[in-house]
Each structure stands twice: as C-alpha cells, then as structure tokens.
Design a protein around this motif. Structure first.
Motif, PDB file in Angstrom:
ATOM      1  N   TYR A   1      15.177   4.455  -1.719  1.00 35.49           N
ATOM      2  CA  TYR A   1      14.481   5.741  -1.119  1.00 35.49           C
ATOM      3  C   TYR A   1      13.000   5.847  -2.068  1.00 35.49           C
ATOM      4  CZ  TYR A   1      13.834  10.255   0.767  1.00 35.49           C
ATOM      5  OH  TYR A   1      13.419  11.433   1.353  1.00 35.49           O
ATOM      6  N   ALA A   2      13.054   5.202  -3.286  1.00 32.60           N
ATOM      7  CA  ALA A   2      11.916   5.598  -4.231  1.00 32.60           C
ATOM      8  C   ALA A   2      10.870   4.509  -3.801  1.00 32.60           C
ATOM      9  CB  ALA A   2      12.306   5.252  -5.561  1.00 32.60           C
ATOM     10  N   PHE A   3      11.045   3.573  -2.819  1.00 32.81           N
ATOM     11  CA  PHE A   3      10.133   2.663  -2.705  1.00 32.81           C
ATOM     12  C   PHE A   3       8.956   3.213  -1.759  1.00 32.81           C
ATOM     13  CE2 PHE A   3       8.800  -0.433   1.117  1.00 32.81           C
ATOM     14  CZ  PHE A   3       8.156  -1.304   0.343  1.00 32.81           C
ATOM     15  N   GLU A   4       7.648   2.734  -2.199  1.00 33.14           N
ATOM     16  CA  GLU A   4       6.318   2.970  -1.547  1.00 33.14           C
ATOM     17  C   GLU A   4       5.797   1.940  -1.029  1.00 33.14           C
ATOM     18  OE1 GLU A   4       3.340   4.233   0.040  1.00 33.14           O
ATOM     19  OE2 GLU A   4       4.977   5.692  -0.453  1.00 33.14           O
ATOM     20  N   PRO A   5       5.544   1.708   0.436  1.00 36.38           N
ATOM     21  CA  PRO A   5       4.936   0.421   0.806  1.00 36.38           C
ATOM     22  C   PRO A   5       3.496   0.386   0.269  1.00 36.38           C
ATOM     23  CG  PRO A   5       5.788   1.830   2.516  1.00 36.38           C
ATOM     24  CD  PRO A   5       5.859   2.659   1.390  1.00 36.38           C
ATOM     25  N   VAL A   6       2.564   1.273   0.025  1.00 37.10           N
ATOM     26  CA  VAL A   6       1.382   1.086  -0.506  1.00 37.10           C
ATOM     27  C   VAL A   6       1.345   0.844  -2.166  1.00 37.10           C
ATOM     28  CG1 VAL A   6      -1.117   1.989  -0.717  1.00 37.10           C
ATOM     29  CG2 VAL A   6       0.472   2.038   1.435  1.00 37.10           C
ATOM     30  N   PRO A   7       1.137  -0.082  -2.558  1.00 35.91           N
ATOM     31  CA  PRO A   7       1.378  -0.147  -4.090  1.00 35.91           C
ATOM     32  C   PRO A   7       0.397   0.540  -4.595  1.00 35.91           C
ATOM     33  CG  PRO A   7       1.209  -2.555  -3.150  1.00 35.91           C
ATOM     34  CD  PRO A   7       0.929  -1.522  -2.141  1.00 35.91           C
ATOM     35  N   ALA A   8       0.934   0.866  -6.128  1.00 39.64           N
ATOM     36  CA  ALA A   8       0.161   2.066  -6.968  1.00 39.64           C
ATOM     37  C   ALA A   8      -1.199   1.387  -6.944  1.00 39.64           C
ATOM     38  CB  ALA A   8       0.692   2.240  -8.192  1.00 39.64           C
ATOM     39  N   GLN A   9      -1.563   0.227  -7.388  1.00 41.03           N
ATOM     40  CA  GLN A   9      -2.892  -0.321  -7.457  1.00 41.03           C
ATOM     41  C   GLN A   9      -3.873  -0.140  -6.220  1.00 41.03           C
ATOM     42  OE1 GLN A   9       0.367  -1.870  -7.927  1.00 41.03           O
ATOM     43  NE2 GLN A   9       0.064  -3.833  -9.124  1.00 41.03           N
ATOM     44  N   LEU A  10      -3.427   0.224  -5.087  1.00 44.87           N
ATOM     45  CA  LEU A  10      -4.125   0.236  -4.007  1.00 44.87           C
ATOM     46  C   LEU A  10      -4.422   1.684  -3.732  1.00 44.87           C
ATOM     47  CD1 LEU A  10      -2.763  -2.720  -1.740  1.00 44.87           C
ATOM     48  CD2 LEU A  10      -4.885  -2.700  -3.245  1.00 44.87           C
ATOM     49  N   ARG A  11      -3.573   2.740  -4.186  1.00 43.05           N
ATOM     50  CA  ARG A  11      -3.598   4.197  -3.477  1.00 43.05           C
ATOM     51  C   ARG A  11      -5.011   4.640  -3.519  1.00 43.05           C
ATOM     52  NH1 ARG A  11       2.204   5.192  -6.010  1.00 43.05           N
ATOM     53  NH2 ARG A  11       3.083   3.318  -4.997  1.00 43.05           N
ATOM     54  N   ASP A  12      -6.081   4.300  -4.399  1.00 45.32           N
ATOM     55  CA  ASP A  12      -7.427   4.784  -4.360  1.00 45.32           C
ATOM     56  C   ASP A  12      -8.433   3.701  -4.033  1.00 45.32           C
ATOM     57  OD1 ASP A  12      -6.587   7.387  -5.172  1.00 45.32           O
ATOM     58  OD2 ASP A  12      -6.425   6.728  -7.159  1.00 45.32           O
ATOM     59  N   ASP A  13      -7.822   2.760  -3.375  1.00 43.50           N
ATOM     60  CA  ASP A  13      -8.693   1.595  -2.878  1.00 43.50           C
ATOM     61  C   ASP A  13      -8.745   1.562  -1.386  1.00 43.50           C
ATOM     62  OD1 ASP A  13      -9.502  -1.026  -2.507  1.00 43.50           O
ATOM     63  OD2 ASP A  13      -8.882  -1.732  -4.192  1.00 43.50           O
ATOM     64  N   PRO A  14      -9.948   1.295  -0.830  1.00 47.35           N
ATOM     65  CA  PRO A  14     -10.016   0.890   0.703  1.00 47.35           C
ATOM     66  C   PRO A  14      -9.107  -0.305   1.071  1.00 47.35           C
ATOM     67  CG  PRO A  14     -12.255   1.180  -0.391  1.00 47.35           C
ATOM     68  CD  PRO A  14     -11.370   1.062  -1.616  1.00 47.35           C
ATOM     69  N   ALA A  15      -8.977  -1.148   0.195  1.00 46.33           N
ATOM     70  CA  ALA A  15      -8.177  -2.019   0.696  1.00 46.33           C
ATOM     71  C   ALA A  15      -6.773  -1.757   1.240  1.00 46.33           C
ATOM     72  CB  ALA A  15      -8.064  -3.252  -0.345  1.00 46.33           C
ATOM     73  N   ALA A  16      -6.402  -0.463   0.737  1.00 48.63           N
ATOM     74  CA  ALA A  16      -5.037   0.055   1.087  1.00 48.63           C
ATOM     75  C   ALA A  16      -4.792  -0.004   2.491  1.00 48.63           C
ATOM     76  CB  ALA A  16      -4.778   1.312   0.572  1.00 48.63           C
ATOM     77  N   GLU A  17      -5.750   0.370   3.402  1.00 41.92           N
ATOM     78  CA  GLU A  17      -5.548   0.297   4.852  1.00 41.92           C
ATOM     79  C   GLU A  17      -5.231  -1.153   5.437  1.00 41.92           C
ATOM     80  OE1 GLU A  17      -9.516   1.283   6.255  1.00 41.92           O
ATOM     81  OE2 GLU A  17      -9.475   3.255   5.721  1.00 41.92           O
TER      82      GLU A  17
END
Length: 540
Positions: free
Chosen positions: A420-436
């Motif tokens: 349940y704690a899993f987040e599909p977008v890694p923390a390193q990408l959360r402020d990165d346009p590559a998150a898209e």
C-alpha cells in the motif's frame, strides 16, 4: 457513510434514497456501451434471477450513458430513488462505473446464484478516474501452467480491481506455453518438463508438469479480457530464459548438445546463439504472436542473460567481430535491437526489463523497471516510457510475513501495508519533467514456488487490492481508511471463492508443512538486490 469501495474513488458524497436490485430491475444503455451492458446483465442476472430487460431511465432502472466532459476511463455514478445513472467518457469508464456500482451492493451480489437477501445500494454520487493508464499485473504461466479456466477467472479478479493490463509471461527455461504452428516442437517438447524443483534447496517432486494454450485458446483469452477492458501483453523471452525453446530446437543454442526443459529455478546458463537463423526463427515466432495479441505492446524480456556461453563460443565471438561490437554486453544490445526494429515496423512497441537499458534503446522502447526504482529513473531521464515493477515493493512471490509458517517462505517480507505504501513515481522523479514518462506500474506474480491456483489466491490477495489503489488513486493514501474498506471487500472475494491470506496469518489449511525452502536472511537478500542494481546506479 463509509463506502467500502476498492480502489477508493477520487470523490464521493451521499444522496437521498437507495436502489433495490431485484428481478424487476431494468437496464438501458447508449449504443456505444452495448458491450458493457451485456457484461453487467450477465453478472447481475445471476443474482437477481431476472434478465435486466431494457427500460427507461428512472426508478428501477440502471442507465449507462456517455458524458462528453469525461476522459475515456472516467465515470460519474449516481444512485438513489430515481435509479442508477452511470455516465462515462467511453466504454472503459462505463465498465469501471459498473464495477463500482456492484461494490455498493452486498457481497451476495458476487455469488453465482440468486440472492436470498435484499440487494440494496445506498444513495451516493461518485466521480472517479484513474491516475495511471498502465495498471497491470504480470502472471507467470511458464513456471507453473495455469489452465484457461483459471486464467479467465484471474482476469475477472483483475477487472474487479480496475486493473487493465495482463502481462502474460508465456515462455521461460521451464516451459513454453503458446502454440506456434510453424514450430510445433515448441509445445510438443518445450511445454513439458519431467519434474519440478519444490523449493530453493534442490529437492525435486518427481512429477511431470506442463501444458500450453492453443492459438484458439489465446484468441478466447484475449477477447474475454478485452470485454473487461484488460489488454493482454504477451512476453516471449529472449535471448536468455530460453532453455525450453532450445530443448525443442537445439540449433538455437550454443552447445550443440541436447538439452531438456529446465526442471530447476534460478538464472540459467543456456541462452540463444546470435546467428541470423536464430533471429529469423524468433521473428517468425513473433509474426504468429502478433496475430494473436492485438496489444500495441509486446515484451521480449531481455533480462538475466548470462554471457558465459557467448564468451566460450567461437560462433558468438566471430559475431562480435563481424558486427564491430566491443563485448558480449553489446551483443545482447544488438540482439534486442533486431526485435525493436521488427516490432516498430509492424506498429508495435517493444517492452523489455530494465537490463535492456544497458546497451542503449530505440526511442519507442518501453522499460519495465524491476530492480528497485533505479531503472525507472534512468529510463525516464533518457526519454523512455517506464512501467514501475519494483521487485522490492510489488513482487507477490515474496512472503507476506516473517514467520516460518508462510507456505511460500521466499524473499523479503512484503506485507499488505508495504504494498500500500508503494508509489509508482520514484522519489527522484517527483519534481522532474521526466516523471511524465511513467506510464504506470504492475505487480508481479512469479510462480516458481506458486504451484496451484489456490496458492495464487493466497499470494495475490488481498495484496492486489492494495496495489490497485496505488495505481488508480491520487498519491495521498490513508492506510487505516484502506483497512476499513478492505474489511468490506474481503467478503466479496470470499463470495467469489478467493482463498486469500488473512492479515493475521495463514489459516491451518493454508499452510503446507514440509515444503522445502526457508525464509531468506534479510541481509543476504539485500546483498543480492544490491548486486542486481550495481549497473543501474551509474545509468540513473
């Protein structure tokens, strides 16, 4: 009012009144939603004893309609004395709205016989849509074969949780499960092994195991899934994980000596050779696969390819020189590129495990990142679409508790709350346009130690419900709220016949004393993970 809906809708509120589902209930639908209406009639008709004949919108009627302001998978659901109205942006959204409506009903609505109690849905208004377009589950039918009937049941359970991609792992060292008419020995020989390893300590069961899907079976599976808005993505592994194919056609290998379909687990040494004839063989295989699976995505594996045989093979070394490559790593990259180009020319996109990053990829290739988050970060920053399949967070072959009584005592503990704690977008990408670039995520049901449909139930549920919420809803999640909703969801699973694991631990009949294998030492397991990810750290 606390709605026991899984995954949790984006927003919901109460309305006055209620809706009673019974033999007099009618159903009407926009012509574009005829398929959804047929599915809903079949499901609800079993419990009402009626046919849900067409009616007019209003009291006593379920109405499926289109909303121009909604996305393809979005829906609005209103329930009250004035009837049930599901408005959606398209068939997929209407299907998910219908799934939510079913969850408003008592668990008896999931049985295959007429209900003996009132089926009453409370008055609600719900607006909902998914966060990610790829909400998947990998199912490994190569290690332990799953019958067509059981596979169709699994698709229904995925659809119940609003998952929309079944990644079907069809081939591996231990079995080839798809009929290829040009190469019949792939199933005549490759679909059967003489025995299986029962744990990780080398004990064998002494029993033959096998099976495969005919092309007609696969057409039926794909159509059944499509009616439930699930895309089936096939995986044909290469150049590693191919011993079953080499056993059937020895000329595909490097040794020139007969092999059998592999009976033990782990990463095998036997891999494909790099000859033009072998590349052509698998292009012919994929030609037939593409006819069976209309999915825009096709997975070719590309992971865990050991290089010893290529280093020792005069043929492979000659190939490296002819192609002007530096080493065996670049030879694997060249091999994958042949199929990247092949699939792109046919309008499909190659999916591969994150090892394919190590030699460079064509822009259209999709990376399934399994070794933690590092592959996802590296791929996204290089401009590739990504599916997050982190083994440390969403691999359901990992044990669910620390005790010795788990029937599959393998890997690190991956409890319900960990999933349940899993987040599909890694923390390193959360402020990165590559998150898209993160298309979404998928959980993995690897079956080396999961040898029956009952064991699949135990290992997958209710963790699949937790995973479904991570890919459907917004990032902010409430574990206690989820547990409260799950308490209402488990009776649905029980009504379907799912033998899920209770959170308190396995029931006595769910354990299997004497199964070889032991829980891995956490420090040793972390060292293994660190070794797997060493190459990815530089890429990320």
């Amino acid at each position: 009012m606390h709605l026991k809906i899984v995954p949790r809708p984006v927003s919901h509120g109460t309305r006055r009144g209620r809706f009673v589902l019974d033999g007099r209930t009618a159903l009407t639908a926009d012509p574009a939603l005829t398929g959804v209406a047929a599915w809903l009639r079949a499901e609800l008709g079993q419990v009402t004893g009626g046919e849900l004949l067409p009616g007019t919108p209003g009291p006593g009627t379920i109405t499926l309609g289109l909303g121009d302001d909604l996305g393809p998978e979005a829906y609005r659901l209103s329930v009250g004395d004035d009837g049930v109205a599901i408005d959606a942006g398209g068939p997929a959204g209407a299907f998910y709205g219908a799934q939510t409506f079913r969850q408003l009903l008592p668990a008896a609505a999931y049985r295959r016989s007429p209900a003996t109690e009132p089926l009453v849905a409370p008055g609600v208004h719900i607006e909902d849509e998914p966060r990610f377009g790829w909400r998947g589950c990998l199912l490994d039918v190569a290690r332990h074969f799953m019958t067509k009937h059981d596979l169709l049941r699994f698709i229904d359970l995925m659809a119940l949780h609003k998952l929309n991609v079944l990644h079907l792992h069809l081939t591996d060292d231990q079995g080839w499960r798809v009929e290829i008419r040009r190469y019949p020995r792939l199933t005549e020989v490759g679909a059967w092994r003489r025995e299986s390893q029962t744990g990780w300590n080398g004990a064998m069961d002494g029993r033959p195991h096998g099976g495969y899907y005919t092309q007609d079976d696969l057409r039926e599976i794909v159509a059944y899934a499509a009616a439930r808005h699930v895309t089936v993505v096939p995986e044909i592994d290469l150049p590693g994980h191919t011993q079953a194919a080499i056993a059937a056609y020895p000329e595909l290998g490097n040794l020139g000596t007969p092999l059998e379909v592999r009976t033990t687990w782990g990463i095998g040494r036997n891999v494909l050779n790099a000859e033009d004839a072998t590349v052509a063989f698998f292009k012919n295989v994929l030609d037939e696969v593409l006819e069976l699976f209309p999915s825009p995505y096709v997975c070719v594996g590309g992971d865990e390819c050991r290089k010893e045989q290529w280093r020792e093979s005069p043929s492979a070394q000659r190939r490296i020189r002819e192609l002007g490559l530096r080493d065996e790593e670049e030879l694997q990259s060249w091999f994958i590129h042949q199929f990247d180009d092949f699939l792109a020319a046919r309008g499909r996109r190659l999916v591969g495990w994150d090892e394919i990053l190590e030699g460079g990829l064509a822009p259209g290739a999709v990376v399934a990142s399994w070794r933690g988050d590092l592959g996802a970060v590296a791929a996204a920053r290089r401009g590739h679409d990504v599916i997050n399949c982190s083994n440390t967070q969403v691999y359901f072959d990992y044990r669910q508790g620390p005790g010795e009584d788990e029937p599959v005592p393998f890997g690190t503990v991956l409890a319900l709350e960990d999933v349940y704690a899993f987040e599909p977008v890694p923390a390193q990408l959360r402020d990165d346009p590559a998150a898209e670039r993160v298309l979404g995520a998928q959980c993995g049901v690897w079956t080396e130690l999961i040898d029956s449909n009952r064991r699949v139930d135990y290992m997958v549920f209710p963790r699949l419900a937790a995973f479904a919420e991570t890919v459907w809803g917004p990032p902010g999640r409430d574990l206690e709220d989820f547990r409260a909703r799950l308490a209402g969801h488990l009776p649905r699973l029980a009504a379907i016949g799912v033998e899920y694991r209770p959170e308190s631990g396995p029931l006595p009949w769910q354990t299997r004393p004497g199964v070889p294998g032991r829980p891995e030492d956490p420090k040793e397991w972390q060292a293994t993970i660190d070794a797997w990810t060493s190459n990815l750290r530089d890429l990320a």
